[in-house]
Design an enzyme around this catalytic site. Structure first.
Site, PDB file in Angstrom:
ATOM      1  N   ASP A 117       0.823  -1.211   0.000  1.00 22.61           N
ATOM      2  CA  ASP A 117       0.000   0.000   0.000  1.00 22.61           C
ATOM      3  C   ASP A 117       0.860   1.267   0.000  1.00 22.61           C
ATOM      4  OD1 ASP A 117      -2.479   1.296   0.038  1.00 22.61           O
ATOM      5  OD2 ASP A 117      -3.278  -0.051   1.579  1.00 22.61           O
ATOM      6  N   ASP A 129     -10.290   3.382  -3.624  1.00 17.53           N
ATOM      7  CA  ASP A 129     -10.922   2.126  -3.187  1.00 17.53           C
ATOM      8  C   ASP A 129     -12.337   1.955  -3.740  1.00 17.53           C
ATOM      9  OD1 ASP A 129      -8.620   1.893  -1.759  1.00 17.53           O
ATOM     10  OD2 ASP A 129      -9.585   1.694   0.195  1.00 17.53           O
TER      11      ASP A 129
HETATM   12  C1  GLA Z   1      -6.067   1.083   1.358  1.00 18.79           C
HETATM   13  C2  GLA Z   1      -6.193   0.102   0.205  1.00 18.79           C
HETATM   14  C3  GLA Z   1      -7.310  -0.889   0.506  1.00 18.79           C
HETATM   15  C4  GLA Z   1      -7.017  -1.615   1.809  1.00 18.79           C
HETATM   16  C5  GLA Z   1      -6.810  -0.622   2.934  1.00 18.79           C
HETATM   17  C6  GLA Z   1      -6.321  -1.293   4.204  1.00 18.79           C
HETATM   18  O1  GLA Z   1      -7.191   1.900   1.457  1.00 18.79           O
HETATM   19  O2  GLA Z   1      -6.440   0.778  -0.999  1.00 18.79           O
HETATM   20  O3  GLA Z   1      -7.474  -1.809  -0.556  1.00 18.79           O
HETATM   21  O4  GLA Z   1      -5.866  -2.408   1.645  1.00 18.79           O
HETATM   22  O5  GLA Z   1      -5.858   0.387   2.578  1.00 18.79           O
HETATM   23  O6  GLA Z   1      -6.076  -0.378   5.224  1.00 18.79           O
END
Ligand code: GLA
Length: 399
Positions: free
Chosen positions: A149, A204
């Site tokens: 991430d 997301d």
């Molecule tokens: C980010 C990523 C998600 C998930 C969260 C976890 O938002 O884009 O897919 O992995 O972190 O905290």
């Protein structure tokens, strides 16, 4: 002595080259699996993961191709005095190696999550400064897939940060699929081939057909729109990743979920289920395990669909397949049915030039009804439901 040193260096170089080749050979088709985040967020534990491994086998998901079982954020709790990452001992009492062994014994592969920043998005320890150490730990646990991430990035250069972890994985001695998750902020499609195997292209996903959140969450339609220009960057070993699946999480209608799955297949997207596999209903299972649609996603040619006709609220997408075939999606963004009376012939020139198809008639196979609808010498008469799709495969007649 000198000779011995030289030999050791040569051996290391040979082994490293071998490993690095293995890295390059991974993800020849878009990775498929399950990830904990969309449904469970931080509520992860070895119990949940073991139950999900059992369920992937029991429901036929594994046999349909879903092989990577990925624990997302919140499995990690701190570092010891030597800097080693510590998994949460209450939630993962048997340790990660034992969990990896359990997953492998089920014929599945083990995935894990970390972050290029000092902390993960849920403020757990990130890998910045510990890349080699973390990669070695993952390899010793039998990890096969790392999602990495971009929270708390502290102004790092994205390409350099992802390359550091990529090199650490390559040096770890284990082939590990590397999933880059920086949400498309730094246009990873322009630099990430060879560094990672897949890269997120958007914020997301949310479990909705059309919705946008001010913190950056996006629905299915907005995500699809953002992929249209990116087709040229996808191919075997390097995929655009429009985020994980929401099918079965309850926020969309059946037709909307069918659109979601069909379009992710068309986009050669990784297919990472994000629902509770343990108790999914038949409708969800049937969508997620539709072998005809999965075959489009996993096609060896590895091309991403392109939008070749945009009529505002009605769109036609085309994905060139191996052996001169093609998948077509008619996508209806409106709330009224779209009555098709589609003349394939008009598109022959387009298919021949843009998608490099032979000029010939094809048999038309409906990938959701699982039936032949005649051939391309006749018009296609079908109704595309509201927010739905009609998805067909043009099958070469000389097959
Ligand atoms: C980010 C990523 C998600 C998930 C969260 C976890 O938002 O884009 O897919 O992995 O972190 O905290």
């Amino acid at each position: 002595m000198k000779k011995q040193l030289l030999l050791t260096i040569m051996l290391c170089a040979a082994v490293l080259t071998g490993w690095s080749q293995k890295f390059d050979e991974l993800a020849a088709t878009p990775p498929m699996g399950w990830n904990s985040w969309n449904k469970f967020g931080c509520d992860v534990s070895e119990k949940l993961i073991m139950e999900m491994a059992d369920a992937l086998v029991r429901t036929g998901m594994r046999d349909a191709g879903y092989e990577y079982l990925v624990i997302d954020d919140c499995w990690q709790i701190g570092r010891d005095s030597l800097g080693n990452i510590i998994p949460d001992p209450e939630r993962f009492p048997s340790g990660m190696k034992a969990l990896g062994d359990y997953i492998h014994a089920k014929g599945l592969k083990f995935g894990i999550y970390s972050c290029a920043g000092a902390m993960t998005c849920q403020s757990r320890p990130g890998s910045r400064g510990y890349q080699l150490q973390d990669a070695r730990a993952y390899a010793s646990w039998g990890v096969d897939y790392l999602k990495y991430d971009w929270c708390f990035d502290e102004g790092q250069d994205a390409k350099a940060a992802y390359k550091t972890m990529s090199d650490a994985l390559k040096a770890s001695g284990r082939p590990i699929v590397f999933s880059i998750c920086e949400w498309g902020d730094n246009k990873p499609w322009e630099w990430a081939e060879g560094i990672g195997h897949l890269w997120r292209t958007t914020a997301d996903i949310r479990d909705c057909y059309q919705c946008t959140f001010d913190w950056g969450g996006v629905g299915v339609l907005d995500i699809i729109d953002k992929q249209a220009e990116l087709y040229k960057y996808a191919g075997p070993g390097h995929w655009n990743d429009p985020d994980m699946l929401e099918i079965g999480n309850g926020g969309m209608t059946k037709d909307e979920y069918i659109t979601h799955f069909s379009m992710w297949a068309m986009l050669a997207s990784p297919l990472m289920a994000g629902n509770d596999i343990r108790n999914m209903d038949d409708q969800t299972r049937e969508i997620l395990t539709n072998a005809d649609v999965i075959a489009i996603n996993q096609d060896a040619k590895g091309e991403q669909a392109r939008k070749f006709m945009d009529m505002g609220e009605h769109e036609i997408w085309a994905k060139p397949l191996d052996a001169g075939e093609i998948a077509i999606c008619f996508m209806n963004r409106t709330e009224q049915p779209w009555v098709l009376n589609y003349d394939w012939k008009k598109q022959t020139m387009y298919f021949a030039t843009e998608v490099k198809l032979h000029k010939q008639d094809y048999t038309v196979y409906d990938l959701w009804e699982h039936e032949y609808l005649g051939d391309t010498s006749k018009k296609l008469k079908k109704t595309v439901p509201a927010h739905g799709i009609v998805m067909v495969r043009l099958v070469a007649k000389n097959k």
